[in-house]
Write an enzyme that holds these catalytic residues in place. Structure first.
Site, short mmCIF file in Angstrom:
data_model
loop_
_atom_site.label_atom_id
_atom_site.label_comp_id
_atom_site.label_asym_id
_atom_site.label_seq_id
_atom_site.Cartn_x
_atom_site.Cartn_y
_atom_site.Cartn_z
N ASP A 1 0.86 -1.18 0.00
CA ASP A 1 0.00 0.00 0.00
C ASP A 1 0.89 1.24 0.00
O ASP A 1 1.74 1.40 0.88
CB ASP A 1 -0.89 -0.03 1.25
CG ASP A 1 -1.95 1.04 1.20
OD1 ASP A 1 -2.55 1.23 0.14
OD2 ASP A 1 -2.18 1.69 2.24
N ASP B 1 -3.53 2.48 -5.58
CA ASP B 1 -2.29 2.51 -4.81
C ASP B 1 -2.08 1.27 -3.95
O ASP B 1 -1.36 1.31 -2.97
CB ASP B 1 -2.26 3.76 -3.93
CG ASP B 1 -3.26 3.70 -2.79
OD1 ASP B 1 -4.23 2.94 -2.90
OD2 ASP B 1 -3.07 4.40 -1.78
N GLU B 2 -2.71 0.16 -4.31
CA GLU B 2 -2.49 -1.05 -3.51
C GLU B 2 -2.59 -2.30 -4.37
O GLU B 2 -3.29 -2.32 -5.38
CB GLU B 2 -3.47 -1.13 -2.34
CG GLU B 2 -4.91 -1.10 -2.75
CD GLU B 2 -5.85 -1.33 -1.56
OE1 GLU B 2 -5.63 -2.28 -0.80
OE2 GLU B 2 -6.81 -0.56 -1.43
#
Ligand SMILES: [Mg+2]
Length: 377
Positions: free
Chosen positions: A20, A123-124
């Site tokens: 993350d 974003d992960e």
């Protein structure tokens, strides 16, 4: 970190990683605009010197130190940390395209060591690295350290990693040492991890559920777990009790697959002024199909449903779809289908405001399917 406990995992046990990125949008903006990372940066709607009515989209860690959070009213953020000329807060609108580009670069760095890879958000991502590290949890830690370092060296972004035997445990682990952290939870450490851990920290336990359990005197995961599945089931429902026990025991899913995070992939285009020329709309539709199919290939999925969306002047919107029997990722197949749907269904007399294409009923691409079938034999 207890290095001496790390052994080699048994055959069916997986080593999953949840990566993350830290304050992703804010970090990208700071890089792009060469801003001072120590200065509070708030991304969101116009604060209008405290009179703005929108919300905070996200912010950097310096802003978080003022108590500013995502989804907070922008006026509230301004009260906590005003912008110029009264305070040090820096308020900006987001730049979506910037984040997509940075995200693609990060994902390209994370993908290679993963036997199974799943981008779970901009974003992960989840990685199954069991084979890459040959089931060795020490090597898993070292691999994450390397990935973390190279993301920072090449892209200037920091990321946090969680290493654990299941998806949910990996996700929780990536939060533990944030930002720029790594936390590894070995299979025999799951119970210890949940001691005195608030129920709200478990993804999937919302405020309602937490309040319900708090009314019975249970505030932490281990307290609820100690009650036992049966008794917990009586106050919180059987399904919840079974699930929570499995979470703590490390028995929930360890499957990493792009199909888990996505139901469909689509893209739309709104014309700057309503388009009268059907050929131009059709050309745009073909471009959309190309973009979507490239994305599908990129994340390793195929689809069975082709959907064309059209919005006419005045906002009247229609969706036309057609399914094929086998999931495919072939751009030509879907271009033909989309063109057909467009020709047969769209009213060619009316100006068009928006055109869209969506690939649905996602599945593994046919080649992968064949390979998996062979492996199972
Ligand atoms: Mg993040």
């Amino acid at each position: 970190m207890k290095e001496e406990n790390a052994g080699t995992s048994s055959s069916n046990e997986r080593i999953l990683v949840h990566c993350d990125l830290d304050a992703f949008f804010a970090s990208v903006e700071i890089l792009h605009r060469s801003l001072d990372p120590e200065r509070p940066l708030i991304i969101g709607s116009d604060p209008k010197s405290g009179r703005g009515r929108g919300i905070v989209s996200t912010c950097n860690y310096a802003a978080r130190a003022f108590g500013i959070r995502s989804a907070m009213p922008i006026g509230e953020a301004w009260r906590r940390c005003p912008g110029a000329p009264f305070g040090t807060g820096h308020y900006i609108h987001g730049t979506r395209g910037l984040y997509n580009r940075a995200s693609r670069k990060v994902m390209a760095m994370l993908r290679p060591p993963a036997e199974h890879f799943e981008q779970a958000g901009i974003d992960e991502a989840y990685l199954d690295i069991t084979n890459e590290v040959e089931g060795d949890w020490d090597r898993a830690y070292a691999l994450c350290r390397d990935l973390q370092k190279s993301i920072e060296a090449h892209l200037g972004l920091t990321a946090s990693f969680g290493i654990a035997p299941t998806r949910i445990l990996a996700k929780m682990s990536s939060e533990i040492n944030k930002p720029n952290g790594i936390f590894r939870m070995l299979p025999d450490e799951t119970h210890e991890f949940f001691v005195e851990r608030s129920l709200r920290e478990v993804p999937g336990i919302g405020p309602k559920r937490a309040t319900q359990l708090a009314e019975w005197g249970f505030n932490t995961v281990d307290e609820a777990y100690e009650l036992g599945e049966l008794a917990l089931g009586r106050i919180a429902g059987e399904r919840f009790a079974t699930w929570l026990v499995q979470v703590v025991d490390g028995d929930t899913s360890s499957e990493v697959s792009p199909l888990r995070s996505r139901k469909s992939i689509g893209k739309e285009n709104t014309f700057s002024s309503d388009e009268h020329d059907n050929e131009r709309v059709l050309e745009r539709l073909k471009t959309l199909v190309e973009t979507v199919m490239a994305k599908a290939k990129g994340i390793g999925v195929a689809g069975r449903l082709c959907e064309v969306k059209v919005r006419y002047t005045g906002f009247e919107t229609h969706t036309h779809g057609r399914s094929i029997p086998v999931a495919m990722d072939d751009v030509d197949v879907f271009t033909r289908l989309a063109v057909r749907l467009f020709a047969l269904n769209v009213d060619h007399q009316r100006p068009i405001r928006l055109i869209g294409f969506r690939l649905g009923q996602l599945d593994m691409p046919p080649t992968r399917q064949a390979k998996l079938a062979l492996e199972e034999e």
